[in-house]
Design a protein around this motif. Structure first.
Motif, PDB file in Angstrom:
ATOM      1  N   MET A 101      45.673   0.895  25.601  1.00 16.02           N
ATOM      2  CA  MET A 101      45.554   2.087  24.794  1.00 16.02           C
ATOM      3  C   MET A 101      46.792   2.183  23.897  1.00 16.02           C
ATOM      4  SD  MET A 101      44.499   5.956  25.846  1.00 16.02           S
ATOM      5  CE  MET A 101      45.709   6.272  27.076  1.00 16.02           C
ATOM      6  N   GLU A 102      46.583   2.624  22.657  1.00 20.26           N
ATOM      7  CA  GLU A 102      47.690   2.804  21.717  1.00 20.26           C
ATOM      8  C   GLU A 102      47.495   4.098  20.947  1.00 20.26           C
ATOM      9  OE1 GLU A 102      50.022   0.659  18.001  1.00 20.26           O
ATOM     10  OE2 GLU A 102      48.456  -0.448  19.030  1.00 20.26           O
ATOM     11  N   THR A 103      48.599   4.817  20.781  1.00 19.09           N
ATOM     12  CA  THR A 103      48.590   6.047  20.017  1.00 19.09           C
ATOM     13  C   THR A 103      49.382   5.830  18.736  1.00 19.09           C
ATOM     14  OG1 THR A 103      48.447   7.383  22.018  1.00 19.09           O
ATOM     15  CG2 THR A 103      49.197   8.495  20.021  1.00 19.09           C
ATOM     16  N   VAL A 104      48.765   6.189  17.607  1.00 22.36           N
ATOM     17  CA  VAL A 104      49.424   6.091  16.313  1.00 22.36           C
ATOM     18  C   VAL A 104      49.623   7.511  15.794  1.00 22.36           C
ATOM     19  CG1 VAL A 104      49.209   5.255  13.943  1.00 22.36           C
ATOM     20  CG2 VAL A 104      48.380   3.841  15.832  1.00 22.36           C
ATOM     21  N   SER A 105      50.851   7.838  15.445  1.00 20.70           N
ATOM     22  CA  SER A 105      51.160   9.168  14.909  1.00 20.70           C
ATOM     23  C   SER A 105      50.873   9.193  13.414  1.00 20.70           C
ATOM     24  CB  SER A 105      52.623   9.518  15.157  1.00 20.70           C
ATOM     25  OG  SER A 105      52.870   9.620  16.536  1.00 20.70           O
ATOM     26  N   VAL A 106      50.313  10.327  12.974  1.00 22.31           N
ATOM     27  CA  VAL A 106      49.937  10.478  11.566  1.00 22.31           C
ATOM     28  C   VAL A 106      50.536  11.776  11.038  1.00 22.31           C
ATOM     29  CG1 VAL A 106      48.014  10.659   9.934  1.00 22.31           C
ATOM     30  CG2 VAL A 106      47.795   9.203  11.959  1.00 22.31           C
ATOM     31  N   LYS A 107      51.240  11.671   9.925  1.00 24.43           N
ATOM     32  CA  LYS A 107      51.894  12.816   9.297  1.00 24.43           C
ATOM     33  C   LYS A 107      50.923  13.541   8.374  1.00 24.43           C
ATOM     34  CE  LYS A 107      56.088  13.858   6.710  1.00 24.43           C
ATOM     35  NZ  LYS A 107      57.293  13.279   6.106  1.00 24.43           N
ATOM     36  N   ASN A 108      51.125  14.852   8.239  1.00 26.91           N
ATOM     37  CA  ASN A 108      50.376  15.746   7.343  1.00 26.91           C
ATOM     38  C   ASN A 108      49.010  16.159   7.872  1.00 26.91           C
ATOM     39  OD1 ASN A 108      52.515  15.712   5.535  1.00 26.91           O
ATOM     40  ND2 ASN A 108      51.664  13.997   4.383  1.00 26.91           N
ATOM     41  N   MET A 109      48.753  15.969   9.140  1.00 28.40           N
ATOM     42  CA  MET A 109      47.536  16.503   9.748  1.00 28.40           C
ATOM     43  C   MET A 109      47.860  17.909  10.236  1.00 28.40           C
ATOM     44  SD  MET A 109      46.071  13.267  11.912  1.00 28.40           S
ATOM     45  CE  MET A 109      44.673  14.170  12.559  1.00 28.40           C
ATOM     46  N   VAL A 110      47.279  18.923   9.584  1.00 31.12           N
ATOM     47  CA  VAL A 110      47.673  20.291   9.897  1.00 31.12           C
ATOM     48  C   VAL A 110      46.523  21.195  10.327  1.00 31.12           C
ATOM     49  CG1 VAL A 110      49.721  20.225   8.424  1.00 31.12           C
ATOM     50  CG2 VAL A 110      47.534  20.971   7.466  1.00 31.12           C
ATOM     51  N   CYS A 111      45.301  20.650  10.356  1.00 33.07           N
ATOM     52  CA  CYS A 111      44.170  21.522  10.701  1.00 33.07           C
ATOM     53  C   CYS A 111      43.015  20.676  11.228  1.00 33.07           C
ATOM     54  CB  CYS A 111      43.720  22.321   9.470  1.00 33.07           C
ATOM     55  SG  CYS A 111      43.057  21.297   8.143  1.00 33.07           S
ATOM     56  N   ASP A 112      41.970  21.365  11.663  1.00 37.56           N
ATOM     57  CA  ASP A 112      40.792  20.673  12.191  1.00 37.56           C
ATOM     58  C   ASP A 112      40.103  19.821  11.130  1.00 37.56           C
ATOM     59  OD1 ASP A 112      41.209  21.731  14.701  1.00 37.56           O
ATOM     60  OD2 ASP A 112      39.845  23.424  14.407  1.00 37.56           O
ATOM     61  N   ARG A 113      40.148  20.260   9.871  1.00 34.24           N
ATOM     62  CA  ARG A 113      39.552  19.462   8.804  1.00 34.24           C
ATOM     63  C   ARG A 113      40.287  18.142   8.629  1.00 34.24           C
ATOM     64  NH1 ARG A 113      39.860  23.442   4.610  1.00 34.24           N
ATOM     65  NH2 ARG A 113      39.011  25.125   5.797  1.00 34.24           N
ATOM     66  N   ILE A 136      53.106   7.078  10.871  1.00 31.41           N
ATOM     67  CA  ILE A 136      54.533   7.204  11.186  1.00 31.41           C
ATOM     68  C   ILE A 136      54.960   6.073  12.110  1.00 31.41           C
ATOM     69  CG2 ILE A 136      56.294   8.673  12.232  1.00 31.41           C
ATOM     70  CD1 ILE A 136      54.417  11.058  11.681  1.00 31.41           C
ATOM     71  N   ASP A 137      56.002   5.358  11.683  1.00 36.13           N
ATOM     72  CA  ASP A 137      56.548   4.289  12.508  1.00 36.13           C
ATOM     73  C   ASP A 137      57.871   4.683  13.159  1.00 36.13           C
ATOM     74  OD1 ASP A 137      54.486   2.403  12.005  1.00 36.13           O
ATOM     75  OD2 ASP A 137      55.359   1.983  10.052  1.00 36.13           O
ATOM     76  N   ASP A 138      58.606   5.582  12.526  1.00 38.93           N
ATOM     77  CA  ASP A 138      59.921   6.000  12.995  1.00 38.93           C
ATOM     78  C   ASP A 138      59.799   6.999  14.144  1.00 38.93           C
ATOM     79  OD1 ASP A 138      62.885   6.381  12.626  1.00 38.93           O
ATOM     80  OD2 ASP A 138      62.184   8.413  12.168  1.00 38.93           O
ATOM     81  N   GLU A 139      60.528   6.769  15.229  1.00 30.37           N
ATOM     82  CA  GLU A 139      60.439   7.616  16.424  1.00 30.37           C
ATOM     83  C   GLU A 139      60.903   9.052  16.165  1.00 30.37           C
ATOM     84  OE1 GLU A 139      59.639   8.766  20.353  1.00 30.37           O
ATOM     85  OE2 GLU A 139      58.922   7.134  19.114  1.00 30.37           O
TER      86      GLU A 139
END
Length: 187
Positions: free
Chosen positions: A1-13, A63-66
Motif C-alpha cells: 500500500m502507498e499513500t501519495v499526498s496531494v496539495k490543494n484538495m480542500v473539499c469533497d469536489r 507532494i514529495d517533500d515531508e
C-alpha cells in the motif's frame, strides 16, 4: 500500500475530481481522501510522474517533500474541523493536531510556519472566518448559533475577531452581502 499526498484538495469536489482522474489512469486505487490518494500497492516513479501530470492541470500538486506533506495535513485537519457539520471539538486544536498527526505541537507549528510563512492559529482563524461568512451568506442561523457551532466563547468574541479580519462587523457584512469570500486553497 502507498499513500501519495496531494496539495490543494480542500473539499469533497476536489476529492471527486482527483478520484475520477486517478481512476482513468488504471492504477491500483484503494481510496481518495482529503489530501491523499491511497493505492493498494506501491506505484512506480513513472506512474507517480503520470499522476503528477494528470492532476496538475486541475490545480493539484503531488507532494514529495515531508515538511510540505505535514503542513498540508495540518491544513486538511483544520478544514475538516471547521467546515464539517459533525465537528464538535472536545479537545483544543493543539492537542487534536498532536494526537492525529502523532507529533508534538511545537514541532508541527514550526514545520507549518516554515512551509507556509504563517502560524497554525492564523490559518485556523482564517478558516473559521470564512466559515462564518459562508453561514452568514446562507442566512439560516443566528449569529449566536454560528458562534456556538464554531465553538466561540461568545458572540462578542466572534464579532470582534470577524471585524478584525474582514473590516466589517458580521451584521454589516450580512447587510452588504458582498460575498467576498476567499477560496479555501488561497488561505
Amino acid at each position: 500500500m502507498e499513500t501519495v499526498s496531494v496539495k490543494n484538495m480542500v473539499c469533497d469536489r476536489c476529492v471527486m475530481v482527483v478520484k475520477q482522474q486517478v481512476e482513468r489512469l488504471d492504477l491500483s486505487l484503494q481510496k481518495v481522501t482529503l489530501g491523499e490518494v491511497i493505492f493498494l500497492q506501491e506505484i512506480t516513479a513513472a506512474q507517480k510522474a503520470l499522476l503528477r501530470d494528470t492532476l496538475t492541470p486541475f490545480g493539484f500538486e503531488v507532494i514529495d517533500d515531508e515538511k510540505t506533506r505535514i503542513a498540508e495535513s495540518i491544513k486538511h485537519k483544520i478544514i475538516y474541523l471547521v467546515h464539517s457539520r459533525e465537528s464538535m471539538m472536545s479537545n483544543n486544536l493543539s492537542n487534536m493536531l498532536s494526537l492525529e498527526l502523532n507529533n508534538s505541537y511545537s514541532y508541527l507549528a514550526g514545520v507549518f510556519s516554515e512551509v507556509t510563512g504563517s502560524t497554525i492559529q492564523k490559518y485556523y482563524i482564517a478558516q473559521k472566518i470564512e466559515r462564518v461568512k459562508e453561514l452568514l451568506d446562507y442566512d439560516e442561523l443566528t449569529l449566536s448559533e454560528i458562534a456556538d457551532r464554531l465553538n466561540y466563547s461568545s458572540v462578542a468574541y466572534l464579532s470582534n475577531q470577524f471585524k478584525k479580519i474582514t473590516g466589517f462587523s458580521p451584521s454589516t457584512y450580512k447587510q452588504l452581502k458582498n460575498g467576498k469570500r476567499i477560496s479555501l486553497d488561497k488561505l
